[in-house]
Design a protein around this motif. Structure first.
Motif, mmCIF file in Angstrom:
data_model
loop_
_atom_site.group_PDB
_atom_site.id
_atom_site.type_symbol
_atom_site.label_atom_id
_atom_site.label_comp_id
_atom_site.label_asym_id
_atom_site.label_seq_id
_atom_site.Cartn_x
_atom_site.Cartn_y
_atom_site.Cartn_z
ATOM 1 N N VAL A 1 54.186 84.807 -12.858
ATOM 2 C CA VAL A 1 53.462 83.630 -12.379
ATOM 3 C C VAL A 1 52.602 83.055 -13.495
ATOM 4 O O VAL A 1 52.179 83.766 -14.408
ATOM 5 N N SER A 2 52.341 81.769 -13.396
ATOM 6 C CA SER A 2 51.464 81.102 -14.348
ATOM 7 C C SER A 2 50.017 81.275 -13.905
ATOM 8 O O SER A 2 49.704 81.106 -12.732
ATOM 9 N N THR A 3 49.154 81.604 -14.862
ATOM 10 C CA THR A 3 47.736 81.770 -14.559
ATOM 11 C C THR A 3 46.914 80.955 -15.545
ATOM 12 O O THR A 3 47.451 80.327 -16.465
ATOM 13 N N ASN A 4 45.608 80.999 -15.378
ATOM 14 C CA ASN A 4 44.720 80.290 -16.309
ATOM 15 C C ASN A 4 44.751 80.891 -17.702
ATOM 16 O O ASN A 4 44.268 80.279 -18.665
ATOM 17 N N LYS A 5 45.296 82.093 -17.825
ATOM 18 C CA LYS A 5 45.345 82.790 -19.110
ATOM 19 C C LYS A 5 46.771 83.038 -19.575
ATOM 20 O O LYS A 5 47.020 83.923 -20.386
ATOM 21 N N GLY A 6 47.739 82.276 -19.045
ATOM 22 C CA GLY A 6 49.133 82.448 -19.440
ATOM 23 C C GLY A 6 49.955 83.134 -18.355
ATOM 24 O O GLY A 6 49.444 83.445 -17.271
ATOM 25 N N ASP A 7 51.223 83.369 -18.643
ATOM 26 C CA ASP A 7 52.119 84.002 -17.677
ATOM 27 C C ASP A 7 51.790 85.481 -17.534
ATOM 28 O O ASP A 7 51.506 86.175 -18.521
ATOM 29 N N VAL A 8 51.851 85.968 -16.288
ATOM 30 C CA VAL A 8 51.561 87.368 -15.987
ATOM 31 C C VAL A 8 52.591 87.894 -15.004
ATOM 32 O O VAL A 8 52.969 87.201 -14.051
ATOM 33 N N ASP A 9 53.066 89.112 -15.227
ATOM 34 C CA ASP A 9 53.958 89.776 -14.284
ATOM 35 C C ASP A 9 53.113 90.472 -13.226
ATOM 36 O O ASP A 9 52.259 91.303 -13.548
ATOM 37 N N VAL A 10 53.347 90.133 -11.964
ATOM 38 C CA VAL A 10 52.596 90.754 -10.869
ATOM 39 C C VAL A 10 53.577 91.361 -9.872
ATOM 40 O O VAL A 10 54.722 90.919 -9.764
ATOM 41 N N PRO A 11 53.142 92.382 -9.132
ATOM 42 C CA PRO A 11 54.032 92.992 -8.149
ATOM 43 C C PRO A 11 54.355 92.038 -7.006
ATOM 44 O O PRO A 11 53.510 91.232 -6.607
ATOM 45 N N VAL A 12 55.554 92.134 -6.489
ATOM 46 C CA VAL A 12 55.930 91.337 -5.329
ATOM 47 C C VAL A 12 55.208 91.881 -4.105
ATOM 48 O O VAL A 12 55.238 93.067 -3.815
ATOM 49 N N ASN A 13 54.553 91.010 -3.380
ATOM 50 C CA ASN A 13 53.838 91.367 -2.161
ATOM 51 C C ASN A 13 52.950 92.591 -2.342
ATOM 52 O O ASN A 13 53.134 93.607 -1.663
ATOM 53 N N PRO A 14 51.960 92.533 -3.199
ATOM 54 C CA PRO A 14 51.061 93.676 -3.408
ATOM 55 C C PRO A 14 50.295 94.014 -2.132
ATOM 56 O O PRO A 14 49.986 93.130 -1.325
ATOM 57 N N THR A 15 49.993 95.282 -1.958
ATOM 58 C CA THR A 15 49.331 95.730 -0.729
ATOM 59 C C THR A 15 47.901 96.203 -0.952
ATOM 60 O O THR A 15 47.140 96.334 0.007
ATOM 61 N N ARG A 16 47.525 96.459 -2.205
ATOM 62 C CA ARG A 16 46.163 96.907 -2.500
ATOM 63 C C ARG A 16 45.515 95.855 -3.400
ATOM 64 O O ARG A 16 45.480 95.986 -4.627
ATOM 65 N N VAL A 17 45.012 94.818 -2.734
ATOM 66 C CA VAL A 17 44.504 93.637 -3.439
ATOM 67 C C VAL A 17 42.984 93.661 -3.488
ATOM 68 O O VAL A 17 42.314 93.821 -2.461
ATOM 69 N N VAL A 18 42.443 93.523 -4.684
ATOM 70 C CA VAL A 18 41.011 93.319 -4.861
ATOM 71 C C VAL A 18 40.809 91.819 -5.068
ATOM 72 O O VAL A 18 41.254 91.262 -6.075
ATOM 73 N N ALA A 19 40.170 91.176 -4.103
ATOM 74 C CA ALA A 19 40.017 89.715 -4.125
ATOM 75 C C ALA A 19 38.595 89.357 -4.524
ATOM 76 O O ALA A 19 37.681 89.332 -3.696
#
Length: 329
Positions: free
Chosen positions: A42-60
């Motif tokens: 995904v694109s972020t404010n700091k460049g592209d980042v690989d993130v897990p699909v449908n993460p379950t332990r999210v710190v928001a």
């Protein structure tokens, strides 16, 4: 173990075998996708980042994304409870299973590490802690992203909120729901645009019972609208008193005032109850002959604006502006 982009051949074979034994076609569930280590870029404010699909332990940590997460049915494992609106996220704040990570000035990094997050959503108020948060995410085999809709977003706050919503939709498999959130927001923004036609305005913040210039925090809200700030957008730090007097505001004589009541969002440490912004304005003798007072042309933003600031909050306030400045009751 680090996340991989594809399932292993063994995992794929196992899924196919299970499906054939059941004599029915089946698709991988979101939990299976997350457990497999599959990621999405995904694109972020700091460049592209690989993130897990449908993460379950999210710190928001980023308040601007919180209400979208809730709309998607995501329950985080940790949040900064003092920085979230109790009216809109009270069930998270009151949930003892959701850990409190403190505030951005004194974050509890040990709490964040203990919940072993597979995704940390940071940025905005927590932007200066990026390095430490990335380290925690790496040690938990997770990912850190900053997709916050900040006041100084390169393409403007509105574009940042839309991009943020789209990105969260991709991560959590809620793309259709993200599109609906964006469509609802755009409809309210369009209505506010139609209601504004060059009116002069004072962007006010009520902080500590005092009226001050809130343009620093509120200009991103009004930037897409056809309004003329009588102080040319020159707003100071809302944590300080700029010295702007009621008499100076009256002399500028704006047609309209848009008010952010910070006192309504942040309770004083001494437990006292400050006056509502409307009472503070009503008490100003200097305002008696101003156009905004005589014509009752004051827009009070959602009391939780200071703590919310996401796409839902902006949409609701555009709706208020549209109905108030457009003459609807």
């Amino acid at each position: 173990m680090k996340f991989t982009r594809m399932r292993t051949a063994a995992t794929a074979a196992a899924v196919v075998l299970a499906g054939s034994l059941a004599l029915s076609a089946c698709s991988t569930t979101a939990d299976e996708a997350s457990a497999s280590g599959e990621t999405i870029t995904v694109s972020t404010n700091k460049g592209d980042v690989d993130v897990p699909v449908n993460p379950t332990r999210v710190v928001a940590l980023d308040n601007t994304s919180a209400e979208t997460l809730k709309a998607f049915g995501v329950t985080p494992v940790a949040i900064p409870k003092q920085l979230y609106s109790k009216q809109h996220l009270g069930e998270w704040i009151d949930d003892n299973d959701i850990k409190d990570v403190g505030v951005h000035s004194e974050p509890k990094f040990d709490v964040i590490a203990d919940v072993q997050p597979d995704l940390i959503i940071g940025g905005y108020r927590f932007s200066k802690h990026e390095a430490e948060l990335k380290k925690i995410a790496d040690e938990s085999d997770g990912a850190f992203i900053d997709i916050s809709a900040s006041d100084d977003a390169p393409n403007g706050r509105v574009a940042a909120m839309i991009a943020q919503t789209e990105t969260l939709g991709k991560i959590f498999g809620k793309e259709d729901q993200a599109k609906q959130i964006i469509a609802d927001f755009n409809a309210k923004l369009d209505a506010a645009k139609k209601a504004t036609n060059g009116q002069t305005v004072f962007l006010s913040i009520v902080n500590g019972g005092k009226i001050d210039n809130g343009a620093k925090r509120m200009s991103p809200l009004t930037e897409p609208l056809n309004l003329k700030d009588v102080f040319a957008g020159q707003g100071g730090d809302h944590h300080q008193n700029s010295g702007l007097t009621p008499e100076a505001i009256a002399q500028a004589n704006p047609q309209w005032v848009i008010v952010m009541d910070r006192d309504a969002a942040v309770e004083p440490e001494d437990g006292s109850k400050p006056q509502p912004a409307s009472a503070v304005f009503a008490a100003q003798d200097a305002f008696k002959n101003t156009e905004f007072t005589t014509k009752n042309q004051i827009v009070y933003l959602d009391p939780g604006f200071y703590l919310r600031e996401g796409i839902q909050c902006y949409g609701e306030n555009y709706d208020t502006i549209a109905k108030t400045m457009g003459g609807q009751k």
